[in-house]
Enzyme design. Structure first.
Site, PDB file in Angstrom:
ATOM      1  N   ARG A  40       0.621  -1.259  -0.476  1.00  0.00           N
ATOM      2  CA  ARG A  40      -0.039   0.007   0.021  1.00  0.00           C
ATOM      3  C   ARG A  40       0.595   1.244  -0.310  1.00  0.00           C
ATOM      4  NH1 ARG A  40      -3.605  -1.201   4.887  1.00  0.00           N
ATOM      5  NH2 ARG A  40      -1.548  -1.527   6.032  1.00  0.00           N
ATOM      6  N   ASN A  58      -6.156  -2.504   1.930  1.00  0.00           N
ATOM      7  CA  ASN A  58      -6.317  -3.653   2.290  1.00  0.00           C
ATOM      8  C   ASN A  58      -7.821  -4.052   2.009  1.00  0.00           C
ATOM      9  OD1 ASN A  58      -3.618  -4.015   2.097  1.00  0.00           O
ATOM     10  ND2 ASN A  58      -3.342  -4.285   4.577  1.00  0.00           N
TER      11      ASN A  58
END
Ligand code: ZN
Ligand code: ZN
Length: 801
Positions: A40, A58
């Site tokens: 990320r 996520n």
């Protein structure tokens, strides 16, 4: 609109797509190993660089969702960076791209994780410390100098500390450590490549702490527990050390007295101990790091134990791995281990599993102080909870090829994708000894970490705990899943599986042990081997597996087709009377000979070769054994393991087995440097039993006896007999293949004995002449640790019909 690509690594493909996209808003779902690897923050960084807006987050199936909005040029740039700068440990398997309506984002940010699931994705395994983190730990000017728990977005424990998915700090045992101001500023600094949004980071101010105790649980006050432990090891003490996935036991590997003290306390007379060494230069003083790929494997983020040939001038005590020609070595995978080893006088030490005989490794203080207090002198603990027990993985080389023999830390619970799809999920309970379970859905098989022998309650609980974690994480509905078990009526894995069937009403399927062994290799190679192209002959050689005829199978040649399997040959059946025959393998010799000569003659050989000498009850024991044969008090086995055990005992290599597989392992070791004896030759050691060819192992054994009496060298006999058994199997395969059209030029080999270099070498030698390729599993253990994979693949084949 959705576009899918499925493969192992997609980088290159993305470039071609992005020029296709004219749209200004895309939702991208990435499946693979994308959580716990700095994915990320990486996406955030490249989004900012390329000027796209939106978010990354996520999602609950361990996948990552990215929303990007921007001009075509920005989006192209984004994908270019994506290809060029992907984090080193990420594995991308699938990318799903959807064109979406523009939402008008004006920033790009990391959003809170979503617990719902779009696609199931990989749960991250534990990753060894990276170079950058190690450099910080060794730099006196760095604030993480000598910090044992240093980690970043690219490295550190993952699976071993996860309570649940997705991989966010609050879902791990790092949750209780609140980030200090310095760590928080790193965590929120988008330009901090390794720590921006890295979930597991910590420092000496806020992270886990170390405590040194005596084995009686008295706190030892010291400034630096790491230095203190190194000092204690140098002084010859035995220390339990809490690591990532459990406790190790550490001590000097160069001092005979210390090693023998450990053996005595651990009640482990001969089973080899692994050695952890500070760096590859130190390892090279102990073993030959060859073939070259061995070095790569040692240094990989998985950092497994690798079995490598001992150097003649190795400083390691002979008691570390008695009788072995290889040593199990590995590199430190945390700062903690590195810092301890750095201060030991040898720069390497025994680092073996902290368990008591027959039980899994301890992972908490209660276990270590109750069970290991009589084994160790001191205990180094830290206050981070180990959520999953994760043993060290082990690799060896078989005729030059790496084979994984224990799949755990670094590998589990990564999935194995196959080319076949399940119509509904499966839960596979594996075997009994040295086993693991698995769950499976779609085209994926997820093996649990290595569980071990299911003889103890602890190991059974572990199997259930790990299966339950995977069932929950991947949102598997047990009642509509299929439960797969081995056919062996006494396997504990079967007993637990029955409880699931009872509780959930799931469908139960039994898969024969050696069929599962062979299928585990086919699953591993499913992208290159397709049973639609023809049948495959598989060789499954191991110790014990329950056969379709109720006998104990273990030397099986099986033809596998898309919808069935057929046993085409096996090792000749010999009687086996009890477990004592495996513990004292000398007992096997008369049992083999009794197949080819009268019992009175057997007794003569026993006396002449003094085979009774290694048996506690000497000649009485043999007499009793022969009586059992007369009274037909035995079961038949076609086990390769027993044959190798018998040869090992006959040659005097191993006459008492203290751990699973020992006689066969030592037989292989004793053959190193041996030469091929033309005299050890039997024209055609094959007989017919119930219309199936059987390899006449008693006759081969008898020929070895004859040559032994003539004074031939044990090493040469050991070497040649292993080649001959491989040849005999290869010739049967050739006989079967002759004139058959619907059969592929590939033979797969599996089972615990399939790692034997000499058997595999001779299989290759004979079969390659006929253009037949030999395949061993690469990602799946060939031993019973891979059975669950084969059990699932049987269902995948059923579903694909
Ligand atoms: Zn790192
Ligand atoms: Zn901090």
């Amino acid at each position: 609109m959705e576009r899918d690509y499925q493969g192992t690594y997609t980088g290159i493909y993305i470039v071609t797509w992005c020029s296709v996209y004219m749209s200004y808003s895309l939702r991208v779902v990435v499946v693979g190993l994308v959580q716990g690897v700095g994915f990320r923050p990486f996406i955030h960084r490249i989004a900012v660089k390329s000027g796209v807006k939106g978010y990354v987050r996520n999602i609950g199936g361990s996948e990552v969702e990215i929303w990007i909005e921007g001009s075509k040029e920005n989006i192209e740039k984004f994908f270019q960076y994506f290809v060029d700068e992907i984090p080193p440990t990420a594995i991308i398997e699938e990318i799903h791209i959807f064109e979406e309506r523009l939402r008008g984002f004006n920033t790009f940010r990391i959003e809170k994780s979503l617990n719902s699931m779009f696609k199931r994705s990989a749960i991250p395994p534990d990753i060894a410390i990276c170079r950058d983190c190690l450099r910080e730990v060794l730099d006196p000017n760095n604030r993480r100098y000598r910090y044992a728990f240093n980690s970043c977005a690219w490295c550190g424990p993952r699976y071993s500390m996860m309570y649940r998915v997705p991989y966010d700090r609050e879902n791990t045992s790092m949750a209780k450590y609140k980030l200090c101001n310095l760590c928080y500023s790193e965590y929120t600094d988008i330009n901090n490549v390794r720590r921006y949004h890295a979930q597991g980071i910590s420092c000496p101010i806020d992270g886990p702490r170390l405590y040194l105790y005596t084995s009686n649980r008295e706190l030892v006050s010291c400034d630096d527990p790491l230095s203190e432990v190194a000092k204690l090891i140098n002084e010859g003490y035995i220390v339990a050390i809490k690591g990532i996935g459990g406790y190790h036991i550490a001590c000097l590997a160069t001092d005979d007295d210390v090693v023998q003290k450990l053996r005595k306390r651990k009640k482990r007379p001969t089973k080899p101990f692994a050695i952890m060494a500070l760096n590859i230069d130190i390892i090279e003083k102990l073993v030959y790091v060859e073939p070259p790929i061995a070095r790569q494997i040692l240094e990989s983020p998985q950092r497994p134990i690798v079995l490598l040939p001992k150097r003649e001038d190795s400083p390691v005590s002979p008691y570390v791995s008695p009788g072995m020609d290889v040593e199990g070595v590995f590199l430190p995978y945390t700062a903690l281990h590195y810092l301890i080893l750095a201060e030991t006088k040898d720069k390497f030490a025994i680092m073996t599993s902290g368990n008591i005989h027959g039980e899994p490794m301890c992972r908490d203080e209660e276990c270590v102080f109750s069970k290991l207090s009589s084994v160790v002198d001191y205990v180094l603990i830290h206050d981070r909870e180990i959520v999953h027990r994760v043993d060290d993985s082990v690799l060896r080389f078989t005729d030059g090829e790496p084979v994984i023999i224990r799949r755990s830390r670094g590998y589990a619970p990564l999935w194995i994708r196959t080319s076949k799809h399940l119509s509904k999920p499966a839960i596979a309970f594996g075997a009994h000894l040295q086993t693991a379970g698995a769950i499976a859905f779609e085209d994926k098989i997820v093996l649990t970490p290595f569980i071990g022998d299911l003889d103890s309650v602890e190991a059974l609980n572990d199997l259930v705990y790990e299966l339950e974690f995977l069932i929950k994480s991947y949102n598997i509905d047990v009642s509509s899943s299929r439960i797969v078990v081995d056919k062996h009526p006494e396997y504990m894995s079967r007993t637990i599986a029955f409880e699931y069937v009872e509780k959930y009403g799931s469908e139960l399927i039994e898969i024969q042990h050696h069929y599962a062994h062979i299928l585990s290799v086919l699953a591993d190679h499913s992208h290159s081997i397709d049973l639609d192209d023809g049948d495959i002959v598989g060789i499954a050689i191991d110790g014990v597996g329950y056969g379709d005829d109720g006998a104990i199978w273990g030397g099986e040649i099986i033809a596998v087709g898309i919808d069935s399997y057929k046993r085409i040959a096996h090792l000749r059946y010999v009687p086996i009377t009890s477990d004592r025959d495996t513990v004292y393998p000398t007992r096997l010799i008369p049992l083999y000979l009794a197949q080819i000569m009268p019992l009175s003659e057997v007794m003569e050989f026993v006396k002449e070769l003094k085979l009774y000498e290694s048996l506690p009850r000497r000649l009485d024991e043999i007499e009793f054994l022969l009586e059992l044969i007369t009274r037909k008090r035995f079961v038949y086995t076609s086990s390769m393991g027993r044959f190798l055990d018998a040869v090992s005992a006959l040659l005097g290599v191993c006459r008492y087995r203290s751990y699973e597989g020992e006689p066969a392992i030592l037989l292989e070791a004793s053959a190193r440097g041996g030469r091929e004896l033309k005299e050890l030759y039997i024209p055609r050691p094959i007989i017919d039993i119930d219309n199936l060819p059987a390899i006449d192992t008693p006759k081969i054994l008898f020929r070895v006896i004859e040559l032994l009496r003539e004074g031939y060298d044990v090493k040469d006999l050991a070497y040649t007999v292993q080649l001959r058994i491989g040849e005999a199997i290869a010739n049967i395969v050739l006989d079967y293949a002759k004139g058959r059209r619907n059969i592929q030029n590939i033979v797969v080999v599996s089972g615990g004995a399939a790692v034997n270099t000499y058997i595999v070498r001779s299989l290759k030698r004979v079969l390659s002449r006929e253009g037949i390729e030999i395949l061993l599993p690469r990602r799946v253990p060939p031993n019973d640790g891979g059975i669950a994979v084969g059990q699932v693949y049987a269902l995948m084949l059923m579903d694909s019909r």
